[in-house]
Structures are given as structure tokens and as C-alpha cells.
Write an enzyme that holds these catalytic residues in place. Structure first.
Site, PDB file in Angstrom:
ATOM      1  N   GLY A   1       5.963   3.770  15.244  1.00 40.20           N
ATOM      2  CA  GLY A   1       4.882   4.330  14.599  1.00 40.20           C
ATOM      3  C   GLY A   1       3.564   3.840  14.975  1.00 40.20           C
ATOM      4  O   GLY A   1       3.422   2.745  15.442  1.00 40.20           O
ATOM      5  N   ALA A   2       2.526   4.654  15.054  1.00 36.34           N
ATOM      6  CA  ALA A   2       1.298   4.571  15.607  1.00 36.34           C
ATOM      7  C   ALA A   2       0.178   5.248  14.903  1.00 36.34           C
ATOM      8  O   ALA A   2      -0.799   5.757  15.270  1.00 36.34           O
ATOM      9  CB  ALA A   2       1.195   5.297  17.206  1.00 36.34           C
TER      10      ALA A   2
ATOM     11  N   GLY B   1      -2.526   3.117  11.742  1.00 31.69           N
ATOM     12  CA  GLY B   1      -3.185   2.065  11.697  1.00 31.69           C
ATOM     13  C   GLY B   1      -2.465   0.775  11.923  1.00 31.69           C
ATOM     14  O   GLY B   1      -2.916  -0.061  12.933  1.00 31.69           O
ATOM     15  N   ALA B   2      -1.588   0.545  11.297  1.00 31.87           N
ATOM     16  CA  ALA B   2      -0.754  -0.857  11.397  1.00 31.87           C
ATOM     17  C   ALA B   2      -0.218  -0.835  12.813  1.00 31.87           C
ATOM     18  O   ALA B   2      -0.171  -2.120  13.342  1.00 31.87           O
ATOM     19  CB  ALA B   2       0.191  -0.867  10.379  1.00 31.87           C
TER      20      ALA B   2
ATOM     21  N   PHE C   1     -15.776   0.546  -5.748  1.00 30.43           N
ATOM     22  CA  PHE C   1     -14.590   1.050  -5.787  1.00 30.43           C
ATOM     23  C   PHE C   1     -13.772   0.764  -7.086  1.00 30.43           C
ATOM     24  O   PHE C   1     -14.317  -0.359  -7.681  1.00 30.43           O
ATOM     25  CB  PHE C   1     -13.778   0.822  -4.589  1.00 30.43           C
ATOM     26  CG  PHE C   1     -13.435   2.135  -3.763  1.00 30.43           C
ATOM     27  CD1 PHE C   1     -14.240   3.036  -3.469  1.00 30.43           C
ATOM     28  CD2 PHE C   1     -12.172   2.411  -3.272  1.00 30.43           C
ATOM     29  CE1 PHE C   1     -13.801   3.962  -2.640  1.00 30.43           C
ATOM     30  CE2 PHE C   1     -11.706   3.234  -2.505  1.00 30.43           C
ATOM     31  CZ  PHE C   1     -12.420   4.239  -2.338  1.00 30.43           C
TER      32      PHE C   1
ATOM     33  N   GLN D   1       2.436   4.428  -6.551  1.00 32.33           N
ATOM     34  CA  GLN D   1       0.925   4.712  -6.973  1.00 32.33           C
ATOM     35  C   GLN D   1       0.771   6.211  -7.041  1.00 32.33           C
ATOM     36  O   GLN D   1       1.149   6.949  -5.874  1.00 32.33           O
ATOM     37  CB  GLN D   1      -0.057   3.885  -5.882  1.00 32.33           C
ATOM     38  CG  GLN D   1      -1.323   4.348  -6.311  1.00 32.33           C
ATOM     39  CD  GLN D   1      -2.333   3.429  -5.820  1.00 32.33           C
ATOM     40  OE1 GLN D   1      -3.164   3.651  -4.742  1.00 32.33           O
ATOM     41  NE2 GLN D   1      -2.731   2.377  -6.559  1.00 32.33           N
TER      42      GLN D   1
ATOM     43  N   HIS E   1      -2.171   8.692  -7.487  1.00 28.65           N
ATOM     44  CA  HIS E   1      -3.527   8.766  -7.177  1.00 28.65           C
ATOM     45  C   HIS E   1      -4.407   9.621  -8.232  1.00 28.65           C
ATOM     46  O   HIS E   1      -3.729  10.706  -8.283  1.00 28.65           O
ATOM     47  CB  HIS E   1      -4.180   8.998  -5.860  1.00 28.65           C
ATOM     48  CG  HIS E   1      -5.452   8.766  -5.353  1.00 28.65           C
ATOM     49  ND1 HIS E   1      -6.638   9.493  -6.162  1.00 28.65           N
ATOM     50  CD2 HIS E   1      -6.013   8.000  -4.497  1.00 28.65           C
ATOM     51  CE1 HIS E   1      -7.675   9.038  -5.672  1.00 28.65           C
ATOM     52  NE2 HIS E   1      -7.497   7.980  -4.786  1.00 28.65           N
TER      53      HIS E   1
ATOM     54  N   LEU F   1      -5.657  14.754  -0.965  1.00 30.57           N
ATOM     55  CA  LEU F   1      -6.344  13.771  -1.880  1.00 30.57           C
ATOM     56  C   LEU F   1      -8.102  13.743  -2.005  1.00 30.57           C
ATOM     57  O   LEU F   1      -8.508  14.349  -0.929  1.00 30.57           O
ATOM     58  CB  LEU F   1      -6.147  12.445  -1.054  1.00 30.57           C
ATOM     59  CG  LEU F   1      -7.001  11.021  -1.196  1.00 30.57           C
ATOM     60  CD1 LEU F   1      -6.578  10.486  -2.593  1.00 30.57           C
ATOM     61  CD2 LEU F   1      -6.729  10.255  -0.404  1.00 30.57           C
TER      62      LEU F   1
ATOM     63  N   GLU G   1     -11.416   8.287  -3.911  1.00 25.39           N
ATOM     64  CA  GLU G   1     -11.913   7.471  -5.106  1.00 25.39           C
ATOM     65  C   GLU G   1     -13.306   7.114  -4.875  1.00 25.39           C
ATOM     66  O   GLU G   1     -14.120   6.908  -5.690  1.00 25.39           O
ATOM     67  CB  GLU G   1     -11.155   5.987  -5.121  1.00 25.39           C
ATOM     68  CG  GLU G   1     -11.382   5.280  -6.410  1.00 25.39           C
ATOM     69  CD  GLU G   1     -10.471   4.016  -6.304  1.00 25.39           C
ATOM     70  OE1 GLU G   1     -10.889   3.073  -6.604  1.00 25.39           O
ATOM     71  OE2 GLU G   1      -9.300   4.416  -6.648  1.00 25.39           O
TER      72      GLU G   1
ATOM     73  N   ARG H   1      -6.263   2.327 -10.499  1.00 19.33           N
ATOM     74  CA  ARG H   1      -5.587   4.019 -10.301  1.00 19.33           C
ATOM     75  C   ARG H   1      -4.530   3.820 -11.379  1.00 19.33           C
ATOM     76  O   ARG H   1      -4.461   5.194 -11.970  1.00 19.33           O
ATOM     77  CB  ARG H   1      -5.305   4.003  -8.968  1.00 19.33           C
ATOM     78  CG  ARG H   1      -6.287   4.324  -7.999  1.00 19.33           C
ATOM     79  CD  ARG H   1      -5.981   3.998  -6.608  1.00 19.33           C
ATOM     80  NE  ARG H   1      -6.919   4.472  -5.668  1.00 19.33           N
ATOM     81  CZ  ARG H   1      -6.985   4.548  -4.308  1.00 19.33           C
ATOM     82  NH1 ARG H   1      -5.659   4.237  -3.706  1.00 19.33           N
ATOM     83  NH2 ARG H   1      -8.082   4.491  -3.634  1.00 19.33           N
TER      84      ARG H   1
ATOM     85  N   HIS I   1       0.791   8.684  -3.887  1.00 20.85           N
ATOM     86  CA  HIS I   1      -0.209   8.495  -2.968  1.00 20.85           C
ATOM     87  C   HIS I   1       0.456   7.400  -2.011  1.00 20.85           C
ATOM     88  O   HIS I   1       0.111   7.562  -1.083  1.00 20.85           O
ATOM     89  CB  HIS I   1      -1.488   8.152  -3.647  1.00 20.85           C
ATOM     90  CG  HIS I   1      -2.344   7.751  -2.605  1.00 20.85           C
ATOM     91  ND1 HIS I   1      -2.648   8.708  -1.584  1.00 20.85           N
ATOM     92  CD2 HIS I   1      -3.395   6.751  -2.507  1.00 20.85           C
ATOM     93  CE1 HIS I   1      -3.931   8.225  -0.954  1.00 20.85           C
ATOM     94  NE2 HIS I   1      -4.274   6.989  -1.542  1.00 20.85           N
TER      95      HIS I   1
ATOM     96  N   ARG J   1      -1.808  -1.083  -6.179  1.00 23.03           N
ATOM     97  CA  ARG J   1      -2.784  -1.512  -5.204  1.00 23.03           C
ATOM     98  C   ARG J   1      -4.327  -0.967  -5.622  1.00 23.03           C
ATOM     99  O   ARG J   1      -4.412   0.058  -6.510  1.00 23.03           O
ATOM    100  CB  ARG J   1      -2.401  -0.430  -3.964  1.00 23.03           C
ATOM    101  CG  ARG J   1      -3.356  -0.860  -2.896  1.00 23.03           C
ATOM    102  CD  ARG J   1      -2.908  -0.026  -1.513  1.00 23.03           C
ATOM    103  NE  ARG J   1      -2.941   1.413  -1.565  1.00 23.03           N
ATOM    104  CZ  ARG J   1      -4.010   2.182  -1.256  1.00 23.03           C
ATOM    105  NH1 ARG J   1      -5.071   1.567  -1.315  1.00 23.03           N
ATOM    106  NH2 ARG J   1      -3.684   3.469  -1.207  1.00 23.03           N
TER     107      ARG J   1
ATOM    108  N   LEU K   1      -6.308   0.119   4.007  1.00 28.02           N
ATOM    109  CA  LEU K   1      -6.889  -0.090   5.393  1.00 28.02           C
ATOM    110  C   LEU K   1      -6.962  -1.541   5.875  1.00 28.02           C
ATOM    111  O   LEU K   1      -6.298  -1.669   7.054  1.00 28.02           O
ATOM    112  CB  LEU K   1      -8.120   0.672   5.417  1.00 28.02           C
ATOM    113  CG  LEU K   1      -8.055   2.069   5.320  1.00 28.02           C
ATOM    114  CD1 LEU K   1      -9.539   3.044   5.521  1.00 28.02           C
ATOM    115  CD2 LEU K   1      -7.005   2.981   6.070  1.00 28.02           C
TER     116      LEU K   1
END
Lengths: 632, 295
Positions: free
Chosen positions: A10-11, A13-14, A113, A233, A235, A245, A248, A281, A346, A381, A387
Site C-alpha cells: 500500500g502506498a 500516507g502510512a 475542529f 465512523q 462522517h 466528503l 469538517e 462526529r 468514512h 476518531r 493524518l
């Protein structure tokens, strides 16, 4: 066979952050991803990155907000790690050129937020995820890290010891989407799963079509427990027709929610008397649906999100992307009319059980990002915490897999003395159709001879007692053989049922029965439906005969992952007879701390899923987080 | 829509969740809601019948597969897909794939114009399938793979050349002036961020490169996306002066900015409204100012 020290699956963010971290530690690392990296769904994240950067804020406050948001199901060591590491990781992105929005003095901008006691959501317009993803990919290009793009990982190569805690992961099997060729990838040090969310289990989701829970499903079948899967979750602000989306950030900047009567219901109906639209949320989603259910929704389906009063200049400066989304996908001009919004799936709080370094109970197998459950988010969350989760735990997993000592972990993985066994009253038998092994459920016919069957299942099946542990390359080769058999079977079969029909059936049932509001009967119905889909999946076939870019084959394999993931979510939801965070049960309207300050875990157990629990860790470095009544 | 079903479910749940008697006002609202729902259900059934009679959309999709005998000769297949309000071209090809022919092949992922996977040639123009409303198009809607790229299968093209061109401009931040502290960001003025903002929005979909006549005739031309990427870094004040010089040299090469003939096709098709032509022209001006080579 390809060989590397560290393989990252997987490529987004993480995954990208993990690869960069492993590379910085001197490891030979490669990314294997079914999409090109810039296509990953991290790019769709909008709101921002929670990080303590300013005077008056502290990591302790961030940790407190996160624990409260989690409804006291986050593990304190993980939460505190997130809040301590996030500032440095966020500034690291800025040093790598990420185009954050700026204040007058040239520093990066932060905004309020939901559920936060300080405006610490660091943003780049309303397209923070896009910039984060591209910034990380740029660093991967700069470092010359190997990327196998459009290679779909379908199986883990894991030894077949009796207990999952004794198993070792030696690599993965993937096929080249472009040519259909199946290959083994050996990892000398470790495999990091960073496959993202399982949103395609639902039909109204913000998630990409590629978010099919591949990582969790593969890890689950290999013996790693799935943790807290019931916590999904929803959203509060997604576009009704598509699930796209709406950040928020709109409410963070001052956007207001109205019902059909023009009431600002978050305040006027007492859902969140202090925070209003900026409650967490789960609270806002339930409020919106309650309005609709009590007849105060617009067209009995959605509510209005109004940002007109913010003024054109501020909207263009901070939320421009939202204008494009509202007009492209709903035909609404956010500058002159309110936007229709309703809750949509979400994010999955649960996932692959890991410790603070991303390591699972299987030696050499890691997970980071949304597919993992550390757990920092517990039962709900907070916006802006996903992020930082990607970059903080991606980096840690990458470093640890490369062999760096990160110190003692406080979270234990796998079964320990503190584990307690649980039971679920299910209307149908969950798990494999064939109790003796799970090969058939992978879409292959019963192979017959035990030798080849040993290699067939992700976790491996055993004929009594310990077997001789084969060499790493042999483990990978066997997994390749098993995968080839599965794919050949799917391709050669020329009649039966197709995955699209099953996918639609599963998604509809999950959206109807395992949604924001859950009932016992609904959850049981979902399990019956999942079982039916699983039985039909036995007869699944791939109609497209071509090995070239066969998306029919890819989606058929994804479908198996969706079934296992959906079942785990529903089993967890049925087991937890209380109301906590995002998990609302009609029959149980109370949070029951005396019994439920614990994580639900599910082990695949070679096809007969087992439920067990482990206590939540509320003791932090310097203080214990006492569960309080959660109000906003 | 599944929400109809949800409502029925959740209403029962609300009953279970609130045992206190309802006010007359609430009863009336719920009665009204029930009536509205029945009315909507009737309308929906009427609509369905009407739709069956006439409301389908006709799409013509390019088909080719080097591996399958009957698809080795490129052709167009016709699909008739039930039309719904708000339907996009991506929705239509997905419907065709899921209900008529599972071998229909195309890339797609996010459905919201951010991943850049589903750039197609729709009615003779490069567009993202997910961002293009069927209602805005003449029918039959023709869906083809991006021109000037090798077709792998159906609507899937080989993107390697595009990625190579992107990587040729060193598409990553470089500076010799990073702050010492791990917690201290580089300063950037709001004006400067605004200047590079549009360039940073690129989603690597290749619509622009596919629409460019020059790129079609010159495989070595960096192309609009890569040059705009170079612009995004060259104009970023955080990189510093030396780096800007280095970046300008890259785009001033023989197959760089001077190949652009300002036809604006890239700017016209860009799904993210990036002013590509403007970026290229500004780099030309910078080059002249710096006395760099003309080609």
C-alpha cells in the site's frame, strides 16, 4: 522471486511514510501497491493534521481530547505517542515542501475542529490529504525507493505454527495487474501492511472503490486478531447522492447545520449545547439522523450545511475545494445556497491489532494507518487525527521493521494472561464454509491432498503437532503456488455467480443493518446475509478470460476480503451490548464501563472465528484517564 | 436509494429507544412524514415505469484486448444504461461493467476527481469520467482511451511515459536552507503560497499531455504537467535562489518550455483548472530574464 529487507503493502500516507523511514534507517525497501501511489485515497482527505505547534497548546491537551473523543477506549500509550510525535512529523512534511496554508507571519495555519480544545488542525486548503500524499510520494521519488505499482498483493506468506504468536511472516504474493503474472516477494526483515480503510463494505461511503480491506482480511486469515471492528465512523457531512466528503473544516471555519424548519438543531434540540456543530462526529451524525427520523429532515433524507455567511474571500482561501465538490457532485453553489449533507461511512477505528511500533503478534508482520488498530481512536476518531496517525505510526513501523530499537512497548499483541474469552449468539455459523480448512473459501476447489492444502490457506493448516519449519523462500514459493491455484480456478471456471452481484448485496445489507443506529435483529440479519453471500462466493467465477489488466479478477479477490471484513465488523457489533462512541445499540442505551472498558478481538482461528477481549490501557505516562460522562 | 430502507429500520429503533409518550405535535409530524413517504413511493414507482419506457442513456465504449481473439481488432460496444439524475460517465461505465460485461476495463478509484485515475476521451475531449455529468453531454456518449498513449486494454492506457516525464523535472522539494529545529517551519508568505497553489493541485491524470499537439509529435517534450510541476517548485520561495536557477535550466532544455506553442489545449482540458499555459509562459519570461538559451 523479488527480495527486499522491508516490503510495504500500500502506498498511501502510512505506506509512503513507512517506506521513507525504513529507507532512512538504511534498509532496502520496496512499496507494492495495487494503484499508482498518487492514486491512493489519502489524497481525498480534506480537513487537516492535528499537531501541537503553538503557544498555549500542549500534547497533554491533545491526548486528553483524543481520549475523551475515543469514549475511553483508546489505549493511552498509543494516544500519547501520537500526540508527542505528531508535531515533529507535521513539521517534517513542511520541510519536505508541503504547501500548507499560511498565516500573515508565514507560519503554517491551524483551525478549530470537532472535539478539540485548541485550534490545532494544521491544513492546506481543504485538500490537506492530497498535498500530504504528493509530498510523501515526491520524497519516495527523490530517494529512488523501488515501487511496484499496479501489483495487487493477494496473500501473505506466513509459517503454519499452531499458535499465531509463533508464526513468522516471510513475504507476500502479488500479481502484476498489467500482465496477470503472479510473483513472490520475500521480505528479509518485515512486511508492513498499509492498505487503508474497508469502506467498500458499505454502499454510501466516502471511501474509494479501492478501499476493500485487503490488509486486515489477509492478516486476519493469517492469524492476527482484528481489534474493535464494530467501531465504524460515519462522517456527518457527506453529499447525499454520492457519499463524497464535505470536510469538517466547513464547520471548523464556522459552517452551520440547519434542519428543514431552519432550526440550528445541534443547539436548539440539545444535542451538544456547548460545542454545537463542533461536537465529535458520532454525536453530530446521530443528531442529523434523529432530525430526519423525527420528520425534520429535508426531503426526509438530509440536513443543510450552510457556509454562505463566511463570505466568499474566506471560503475561497480556506475551503475552495468544497465549492468544487458541491457543484460537481451535487450541482449546488456553496456561496449562494446551503449544501445538502447526510452521514456516510468514512473511517474504521478498528483493524489489525498492533502495538505502538506497528508490530502484530506475528513476527515480521506490521500494520499502520487506517488498516491498523493501535488503538488511538478507540470508539470514535476525532477529525484531524487520521493524518497524524498515518505519518506517526507509518514512520514508527518503518523504523522498527528496518531493525531500529524504539524501546519497550506498553501494548501487548496476541493472546496474553489478560485475555478473556467471549461468546456471541449468532443466528448462523460465521467463518469458513469448510471447517477443516479455509482454502475453498478462497475461491479454489478442494485440492485434496494434504501436502498442497498445507500451503493453501493464508495461515496454513496443520496435520497435528509441530511441523518442520521450512526455509523462508519455501514459505513464499508455497504461497505463490497456492495463489496460482486460486487464480487458475477462478479463471478456468466458466459459469456461476459474478462478484458485482455479491458486492451489491453485501453493501446494501451492511448499509441497512450495520449503520449509525444498530438493532440486534438488524445485526443478525446482516450476519445471515453475509453468510448467504459467502455461500454464493463458493460459486464465483471470472468471466473475463484475459490476463491483461483483468479488473474482474482483481475485484473477485477483493470481494473475498470484503466478506471477511464485513463479518468481523458485524460480529463485534453484536458482541458489544453497550453504547459507546460510534457504536449505538437500540437495546443498550448506556455506556457500561464496569464491563466494557475492553477491546473486542476476533481471531480467524483457521475458519472458526473466536471472540476474546483485552483490557483498555487508561494509564498514561503521568496520569490515568478517568472515564467521564462525554458531553460537548 | 437505500435510505428509504434505513428510515423504516431506524424509525422502529427510535421507538425502541424512546419510551416516553410523544407529543401531539410530534405525532402529527410523523403522520405527515408517513404520508410524504407513501407519496414519494408512489412517485418513485411512477418514475420507474417512466424510466423503463424511455430513460436510458446510450454510451459507445472503445474496446480492445490484445489477448482475446474477438477484441484484437479495436471496436466500439454499445451499452444502454438506466439514467439517474446526477449520473456521471464513470457511473455509466461502471453500470455497464457490473451489469452487462464484466470484462469492460478502466481505471478508477476515488469517484471524486482527486485520484486522477479515470481520465478518458469523452465525446472528443479529455475529461475525468467521475467529474463529467451525462446530462451535459450529447448522446450517444463516446468513451475512448486517452489519445496519444498506447492502449493496454479498453480504456486503460500505458502511463509510464507520463510518469517518466514528471520525474524528469525532479518533482520534489529541494533546499539548502532548511531550519535547524525539527519543530520550526520554514516561513512562506501567503502571496507566495497563492502563487504556487494552482500548480500544487495537479493530480497527474495526464489529460493535458494527451491533449497537447506538441507532445503528440515529440515524445521528448516534457509536456504541460511536468513543466507546471517544475513551475510549482521554481516559484516556491522556500527552495531558495540557487535552486530556482537549477530548475530553470531543466525546463529551458531543447524539449522544454520553448516547444510550447500556446495553443491552450492543456489549460482548456485540465480538470483542476490549473493555468498550465500561463505557467509555461512565465517560465519562458524567467528564462529570457536570466539570459538562458533559446531553442
Amino acid at each position: 522471486m523479488h527480495e527486499h529487507d522491508v516490503l510495504v503493502v500500500g502506498a498511501g500516507g502510512a505506506g509512503l511514510r513507512a517506506a521513507i523511514a525504513a529507507h532512512e534507517e538504511g534498509a532496502d525497501v520496496a512499496l507494492v501497491t495495487k494503484l499508482h501511489p498518487v492514486r491512493s485515497h489519502t489524497g481525498a482527505a480534506e480537513g487537516g493534521i492535528n499537531a501541537v505547534l503553538r503557544e498555549g497548546d500542549s500534547w497533554e491537551d491533545h491526548a486528553y481530547d483524543t481520549m475523551k473523543g475515543s469514549d475511553y477506549l483508546g489505549d493511552a500509550p498509543a494516544v500519547e505517542t501520537l500526540c508527542q510525535d505528531s508535531p515533529e512529523e507535521t513539521i517534517q512534511l513542511e520541510h519536505w515542501g508541503m504547501p500548507f496554508s499560511r498565516e500573515e507571519d508565514g507560519r503554517v495555519s491551524q483551525r478549530p475542529f470537532g472535539g478539540l480544545s485548541f485550534p490545532r488542525t494544521t491544513y492546506a486548503g481543504a485538500e490537506t490529504g492530497h498535498h500530504l500524499l504528493h509530498t510523501l510520494y515526491q520524497q519516495v521519488v527523490k530517494r529512488g525507493i523501488e515501487v511496484y505499482d499496479e501489483w495487487y498483493v493477494t496473500r501473505l506468506a506466513v509459517t503454519d505454527h499452531e499458535e499465531p504468536e509463533d508464526r513468522k511472516c516471510h513475504g507476500v504474493v502479488a500479481f502484476d495487474v498489467m500482465s496477470g503474472e503472479v510473483r513472490g516477494f520475500r521480505a528479509r526483515n518485515g512486511v508492513i501492511l498499509a492498505t487503508g480503510g474497508p469502506g467498500q463494505v458499505f454502499d454510501h461511503t466516502t471511501n474509494a472503490v479501492s478501499n476493500t480491506g485487503d490488509g486486515p482480511a489477509m492478516a486476519y486469515r493469517a492469524g492476527v486478531p482484528m481489534e474493535d471492528m464494530e467501531f465504524i465512523q460515519f462522517h456527518p457531512t457527506t453529499l447525499p447522492s454520492t457519499g463524497v466528503l464535505i470536510s469538517e473544516g466547513v464547520r471548523g471555519e464556522g459552517g452551520i447545520l440547519y434542519n428543514e424548519l431552519g432550526e440550528r438543531f445541534m443547539f436548539e434540540h440539545g444535542y451538544a449545547s456547548n460545542a454545537g456543530e463542533l461536537a465529535s462526529r458520532d454525536v453530530v451524525s446521530r443528531a442529523e439522523l434523529t432530525e430526519v427520523n423525527e420528520g425534520r429532515g429535508i426531503e426526509d433524507e438530509y440536513v443543510h450545511l450552510d457556509m454562505r455567511h463566511l463570505g466568499e474571500e474566506r471560503i475561497i482561501d480556506r475551503l475552495e475545494n468544497i465549492l468544487h465538490l458541491a457543484s460537481d457532485f451535487e450541482g449546488v453553489d456553496g456561496l449562494v445556497e446551503p449544501m445538502p449533507v447526510k452521514p456516510g461511512q468514512h473511517y474504521a477505528m478498528g483493524g489489525i491489532e498492533t502495538d505502538e511500533n506497528g508490530e502484530t503478534c506475528i513476527d515480521g508482520l506490521y500494520a499502520a494507518g487506517e488498516c491498523a488498530c493501535v488503538s488511538v481512536h478507540g470508539a470514535n476518531r476525532l477529525g484531524g487525527n487520521a493524518l497524524p496517525e498515518l505519518i506517526v505510526f507509518g514512520a514508527r513501523a518503518g523504523r522498527h521493521a528496518a531493525g531500529t530499537d524504539l524501546g519497550e512497548t506498553l501494548i501487548e499483541t496476541g493472546r496474553t494472561e489478560d485475555s478473556e474469552t467471549g461468546e456471541i449468539d449468532t443466528p448462523v455459523v460465521p467463518g469458513s464454509i469448510h471447517a477443516d480448512e479455509d482454502a475453498v473459501a478462497d475461491g479454489g476447489p478442494d485440492v485434496g491432498d494434504s501436502e498442497s492444502r498445507r500451503a493453501e490457506s493464508d495461515g496454513g493448516s496443520r496435520e497435528g503437532g509441530a511441523s518442520v519449519v521450512p526455509e523462508a523462500t519455501e514459505i513464499v514459493e508455497r504461497a505463490v503456488e497456492a495463489e496460482n491455484r486460486r487464480i487458475d480456478h477462478l479463471m478456468e471456471k466458466d459459469e456461476g455467480v459474478q462478484q458485482a452481484e455479491l458486492r451489491e448485496k453485501l453493501q446494501k445489507s451492511m448499509t441497512r443493518n450495520v449503520n449509525v443506529f444498530r438493532t440486534e435483529e438488524g445485526l443478525k440479519q446482516a450476519l445471515r446475509d453475509i453468510r448467504e453471500v459467502r455461500e454464493q462466493y463458493e460459486d464465483v467465477y471470472v468471466d473475463d478470460p484475459s490476463r491483461t489488466f483483468n479488473t474482474d479478477l482483481q475485484q473477485t479477490i477483493e470481494m473475498r476480503n470484503l466478506i471477511d471484513t464485513a463479518e468481523a465488523i458485524t460480529l463485534g457489533a453484536l458482541a458489544r451490548d453497550e453504547f459507546r462512541g460510534a457504536h449505538w445499540r437500540a437495546e443498550f442505551q448506556e455506556r457500561r464501563d464496569e464491563e466494557w472498558l475492553k477491546h473486542t478481538l476476533l481471531s480467524w482461528n483457521d475458519g472458526t472465528p473466536e471472540l476474546w477481549f483485552k483490557p483498555v490501557i487508561l494509564e498514561g505516562e503521568e496520569k490515568t484517564y478517568e472515564p467521564k460522562i462525554r458531553s460537548y | 436509494m437505500s435510505t428509504q430502507l434505513e428510515e423504516r429500520e431506524t424509525e422502529a429503533e427510535v421507538d425502541a429507544g424512546h419510551s416516553e409518550p410523544r407529543s401531539a405535535y410530534q405525532e402529527r409530524r410523523l403522520d405527515d412524514k408517513e404520508k410524504r413517504r407513501e407519496q414519494r413511493e408512489r412517485e418513485r414507482q411512477d418514475e420507474e415505469r417512466a424510466e423503463e419506457a424511455e430513460n436510458t442513456v446510450h454510451i459507445k465504449v472503445f474496446r480492445y484486448d490484445p489477448e482475446v481473439a474477438e477484441k484484437q481488432e479495436p471496436r466500439f460496444d454499445d451499452f444502454h444504461v438506466p439514467f439517474e439524475k446526477g449520473m456521471t460517465v464513470l457511473d455509466a461505465v461502471m453500470y455497464a461493467r457490473d451489469h452487462h460485461d464484466s470484462s469492460l476495463t478502466f481505471r478508477h478509484s476515488c469517484r471524486q476527481a482527486i485520484c486522477g485515475s479515470d481520465a478518458f476521451f469523452i465525446n472528443g475531449r479529455q475529461r475525468l469520467g467521475c467529474q463529467t455529468q451525462i446530462a451535459d453531454l450529447e448522446t450517444p456518449v463516446r468513451v475512448e482511451p486517452l489519445p496519444h498513449k498506447e492502449v493496454v486494454k479498453d480504456l486503460v492506457v500505458d502511463m509510464d511515459h507520463f510518469f517518466d516525464q514528471m520525474e524528469a523535472v525532479e518533482p520534489y522539494f529541494q533546499t539548502n536552507e532548511a531550519p535547524d529545529s525539527d519543530l520550526d517551519e520554514q516561513r512562506q508568505s501567503r502571496e507566495n503560497r497563492e502563487k504556487i497553489k494552482m500548480g500544487t493541485r495537479c493530480i497527474w491524470c495526464a489529460c493535458c499531455q494527451s491533449s497537447c499537439n506538441i507532445a503528440a509529435g515529440d515524445n521528448e517534450f516534457l509536456g504541460p504537467a511536468a513543466i507546471s510541476m517544475a513551475y510549482r517548485f521554481a516559484m516556491d520561495e522556500r527552495e531558495g535562489g540557487d535552486m530556482k536557477e537549477h530548475r530553470l535550466r531543466i525546463v529551458e532544455q531543447e524539449h522544454g518550455v520553448w516547444r510550447c506553442q500556446t495553443q491552450f489545449s492543456c489549460t482548456n482540458v485540465c480538470p483542476k483548472d490549473i493555468p498550465l499555459t500561463e505557467h509555461i509562459q512565465e517560465l519562458k519570461r524567467e528564462a529570457v530574464k536570466k539570459n538562458l538559451k533559446f531553442w
